[in-house]
Design a protein around this motif. Structure first.
Motif, PDB file in Angstrom:
ATOM      1  N   PHE A 117       0.905  -1.203   0.182  1.00 43.20           N
ATOM      2  CA  PHE A 117      -0.067  -0.059  -0.156  1.00 43.20           C
ATOM      3  C   PHE A 117       0.927   1.263   0.112  1.00 43.20           C
ATOM      4  CE2 PHE A 117      -2.732  -3.356   1.460  1.00 43.20           C
ATOM      5  CZ  PHE A 117      -3.879  -3.283   0.634  1.00 43.20           C
ATOM      6  N   LYS A 131      -1.478  -2.902  -6.740  1.00 44.01           N
ATOM      7  CA  LYS A 131      -2.557  -2.021  -5.827  1.00 44.01           C
ATOM      8  C   LYS A 131      -3.504  -1.406  -6.734  1.00 44.01           C
ATOM      9  CE  LYS A 131      -2.969   1.901  -2.759  1.00 44.01           C
ATOM     10  NZ  LYS A 131      -2.394   3.162  -2.258  1.00 44.01           N
ATOM     11  N   TYR A 150       4.908  -1.751  -6.097  1.00 48.95           N
ATOM     12  CA  TYR A 150       3.358  -2.640  -6.093  1.00 48.95           C
ATOM     13  C   TYR A 150       2.276  -1.688  -6.610  1.00 48.95           C
ATOM     14  CZ  TYR A 150       5.470  -6.128  -2.971  1.00 48.95           C
ATOM     15  OH  TYR A 150       5.978  -7.270  -2.375  1.00 48.95           O
TER      16      TYR A 150
END
Length: 353
Positions: free
Chosen positions: A307, A316, A312
């Motif tokens: 997050f 996400k 990522y």
């Protein structure tokens, strides 16, 4: 002339022949007594095969202690099986003479202990003169088993009936393997602590029609939690590590694959509940998504870094496309794992349209 009860000469006996009268008839009373002795051991056996220390967070010390306790349980289980075997002989009426004096647990235990130490007549004779064994020898003498030959004969008669593989050593082997995996670092092996497993199941919305898969099932922590709450669940597991696969097999899980990233299924799943290896996190979650049918649910543990870490970013965004639900786990959640780590984690939940 007074006749012996054991040597009666019937009319048809030929000269020089000695006839031995057989008193070996069924004796339900003696059978019931030995069965009762065996049954009275069950609570102690159960406690030792499932020691309370096994319910604590696993450490090598605790698992070593548990292994010793379980070994005692397996030993008691064997002695119990010997008592039951002799009881069955009395019930049927084929008790060998050398076993007819056995009436106590201590006598069956003495025979078993000697059988584990001595294999030859000479070795049994050494035991007869060994101070350490004198209490057991006295116990056997009360059963009219006095000589080395009689001891070997008694053991042999029981072992004709009770085979070693008839005694369940599953828990002993399971504990040995679980001791082996403590501290295992390969394959991102960080078992989910019980409270994390419980929360995964709470979020899962499982019902009687659910078809569930746990990929990378490890030692079965999540799978065990599922079956504890839903004993009839249609649950399948996948695991690549040979030792972990052996553990899952001993626990009775339905193993349907090895390498999850190469796993395919004829029928899709309604639920996939997973603690994937973080080194292949994205690949595992994408592959799991392919195996879920429309209306299904994917629940996974992911690192907190999903997050906020730029690597990522695309993943996400993909998650958020599916109306993502997520909740943070306590910072020390996986410090309570059997293989602890301080990595911060979250649970994610997404529905497949």
């Amino acid at each position: 002339m007074q006749l012996s009860l054991f040597k009666i000469i019937p009319e048809h006996t030929t000269p020089g022949e000695i006839y031995t009268f057989n008193l070996n008839t069924p004796n339900p009373k003696q059978a019931a007594k030995l069965q009762e002795l065996a049954t009275s051991m069950q609570q102690s056996i159960d406690n030792k095969l499932n020691p309370a220390i096994n319910k604590q967070r696993a450490t090598k010390r605790r698992k070593t202690i548990a292994q010793s306790i379980i070994a005692e349980g397996v030993e008691l289980q064997t002695i119990q099986s010997w008592l039951l075997a002799i009881a069955q002989m009395w019930f049927v009426g084929n008790t060998p003479e050398v076993l007819r004096g056995i009436s106590q647990k201590s006598q069956a235990e003495a025979l078993y202990k000697i059988s584990q130490t001595a294999r030859t007549l000479e070795e049994v004779e050494e035991i007869l003169s060994n101070e350490y064994y004198q209490d057991r020898i006295k116990s056997l003498k009360r059963a009219s088993i006095c000589t080395a030959g009689e001891i070997m004969s008694a053991i042999a008669e029981i072992q004709k009936v009770v085979k070693p593989d008839e005694v369940d050593t599953t828990q002993q082997e399971l504990n040995r393997l679980e001791l082996k995996i403590i501290g295992m670092k390969s394959g991102d092996f960080f078992p989910s602590p019980p409270f994390v497993c419980d929360r995964l199941i709470q979020l899962a919305e499982i019902n009687e029609n659910s078809r569930i898969l746990e990929p990378s099932a490890g030692s079965g922590c999540i799978a065990e939690s599922i079956l504890k709450k839903y004993p009839q669940a249609n649950l399948e597991v996948v695991e690549i590590n040979p030792t972990l696969r052996s553990i899952l097999e001993l626990k009775g899980f339905n193993l349907v694959g090895r390498d999850f990233l190469g796993y395919t299924a004829e029928n899709s799943y309604s639920h996939i509940i997973m603690n994937p290896p973080f080194s292949q996190l994205i690949e595992h979650i994408y592959h799991a998504w392919k195996l879920i049918h429309s209306g299904g649910i994917l629940i996974a543990i992911v690192p907190e870094s999903v997050f906020f870490n730029k690597k990522y970013k695309d993943f996400k965004e993909w998650l958020e496309n599916w109306n993502l639900y997520d909740e943070s786990l306590p910072k020390d959640a996986f410090l309570q794992s059997n293989n602890p780590t301080n990595v911060a984690t979250r649970i994610i939940k997404i529905y497949k349209p």
